[in-house]
Write an enzyme that holds these catalytic residues in place. Structure first.
Site, PDB file in Angstrom:
ATOM      1  N   ASP A  91       0.888  -1.170   0.000  1.00 51.07           N
ATOM      2  CA  ASP A  91       0.000   0.000   0.000  1.00 51.07           C
ATOM      3  C   ASP A  91       0.927   1.222   0.000  1.00 51.07           C
ATOM      4  OD1 ASP A  91      -2.182   1.830   0.728  1.00 51.07           O
ATOM      5  OD2 ASP A  91      -1.284   1.780   2.736  1.00 51.07           O
TER       6      ASP A  91
ATOM      7  N   ASP B 137      -0.190   5.100   0.867  1.00 51.12           N
ATOM      8  CA  ASP B 137      -0.424   6.132   1.889  1.00 51.12           C
ATOM      9  C   ASP B 137      -0.513   5.529   3.289  1.00 51.12           C
ATOM     10  OD1 ASP B 137      -2.299   7.541  -0.654  1.00 51.12           O
ATOM     11  OD2 ASP B 137      -0.570   8.514   0.234  1.00 51.12           O
TER      12      ASP B 137
HETATM   13  C1  XBP Z   1      -5.141   6.203   0.919  1.00 43.98           C
HETATM   14  C2  XBP Z   1      -6.336   6.851   0.398  1.00 43.98           C
HETATM   15  C3  XBP Z   1      -6.199   7.966  -0.590  1.00 43.98           C
HETATM   16  C4  XBP Z   1      -5.418   9.138   0.021  1.00 43.98           C
HETATM   17  C5  XBP Z   1      -5.664  10.413  -0.750  1.00 43.98           C
HETATM   18  O1  XBP Z   1      -4.667   5.390  -0.147  1.00 43.98           O
HETATM   19  O2  XBP Z   1      -7.429   6.426   0.744  1.00 43.98           O
HETATM   20  O3  XBP Z   1      -7.515   8.377  -0.907  1.00 43.98           O
HETATM   21  O4  XBP Z   1      -5.907   9.354   1.355  1.00 43.98           O
HETATM   22  O5  XBP Z   1      -5.264  10.222  -2.114  1.00 43.98           O
HETATM   23  P1  XBP Z   1      -3.817   4.022   0.200  1.00 43.98           P
HETATM   24  P2  XBP Z   1      -6.305  10.579  -3.293  1.00 43.98           P
HETATM   25  O6  XBP Z   1      -4.626   2.899  -0.382  1.00 43.98           O
HETATM   26  O7  XBP Z   1      -2.491   4.232  -0.481  1.00 43.98           O
HETATM   27  O8  XBP Z   1      -3.674   3.922   1.709  1.00 43.98           O
HETATM   28  O9  XBP Z   1      -6.830  11.969  -2.988  1.00 43.98           O
HETATM   29  O10 XBP Z   1      -5.483  10.510  -4.557  1.00 43.98           O
HETATM   30  O11 XBP Z   1      -7.359   9.519  -3.215  1.00 43.98           O
HETATM   31 MG    MG Z   2      -2.899   3.247   3.317  1.00 44.16          MG
END
Ligand code: XBP
Ligand code: MG
Length: 242
Positions: free
Chosen positions: A12, A14
């Site tokens: 993953d 973020d």
């Molecule tokens: C986390 C998310 C993303 C980010 C914001 O993604 O849910 O929506 O918070 O990015 P991950 P966007 O699966 O990597 O944990 O505004 O591009 O959605």
């Molecule tokens: Mg994440």
């Protein structure tokens, strides 16, 4: 029974590869101001809103369920406005990452380099936008990052957001590997549930936004990957319930 080999690590982005959500939150607030909206997401509210994966879905949820001042706005205009706010946000986030606002979490780069040298295959499965992945990887690893992460599935290729398993199922399909021969790395309940639904044993490294989530189904929960070795990964993978 023949041991199942560990062939791939699926990360993953973020909260897992890097603690990005504070920069995302700042970018959302910047976009609201640029769009002339009096919206402001403070940390407690953003921690709650993170239960909605995907920036556009999060804006939509906030506007309809939290802020709720939906005047008689046409559906088309509503979708266009959400898209415009999200475009402003993504541009602000990309600038922040390019300016060095985000670093990889402790141990991540070392583990990726060791895994790559040991010929483990590496992939990314995220609900964030491709622009965000590229900005973070370029800033953290450099232009060759695409040779390290062979496969990237993101919001543009897997529109059904976590906890839906689509992004992981598509990653496994493209890698032509069974889930049992892989490990997933996540930071949130939505991410863990998506990976588990795809059959993936999952290692969780929570962060300040997700420490309160339920990680009971994780293979391991670690404060970070700082002390994690490839031998650890092989041992945890071998002991994973099949
Ligand atoms: C986390 C998310 C993303 C980010 C914001 O993604 O849910 O929506 O918070 O990015 P991950 P966007 O699966 O990597 O944990 O505004 O591009 O959605
Ligand atoms: Mg994440």
């Amino acid at each position: 029974m023949k041991p199942v080999p560990l062939r791939a690590l699926i990360f993953d982005v973020d909260g897992t590869l890097a603690d990005t959500e504070s920069a995302h939150r700042a970018a959302f607030n910047h976009a609201f101001a640029e769009a002339g909206l009096d919206w402001h997401w403070d940390e407690p509210l953003y921690t709650r809103l993170l239960e909605i994966s995907g920036g556009k879905e999060r804006i939509t949820h906030y506007w309809t369920q939290v802020h709720g001042d939906i005047k008689a706005i046409q559906a088309g205009a509503f979708a266009d406005t959400v898209q415009r706010i999200h475009d402003l946000k993504t541009a602000a986030y990309e600038r922040a990452v390019q300016d060095g606002a985000v670093q990889l979490r402790p141990g991540v780069l070392r583990l990726i380099e060791m895994a790559s040298k040991a010929r483990l295959r590496l992939a990314i499965a995220t609900t964030t936008s491709p622009v965000n992945v590229a900005a973070l990887m370029r800033s953290a690893i450099g232009p060759d990052w695409k040779y390290i992460f062979q496969i990237v599935e993101d919001a543009s290729t897997a529109p059904r957001k976590k906890p839906h398993p689509q992004v992981y199922l598509q990653t496994l399909h493209r890698m032509q590997l069974p889930a049992t021969e892989c490990l997933a790395f996540e930071d949130s309940a939505n991410g863990l549930n998506a990976a588990i639904s795809a059959g993936l044993p999952t290692i969780v490294t929570p962060n300040a936004f997700t420490a309160h989530h339920d990680f009971a189904r994780a293979l391991r929960v670690l404060p970070s990957l700082q002390d994690t070795t490839l031998a650890d990964l092989h041992a945890w993978h071998a002991a994973a319930p099949r």
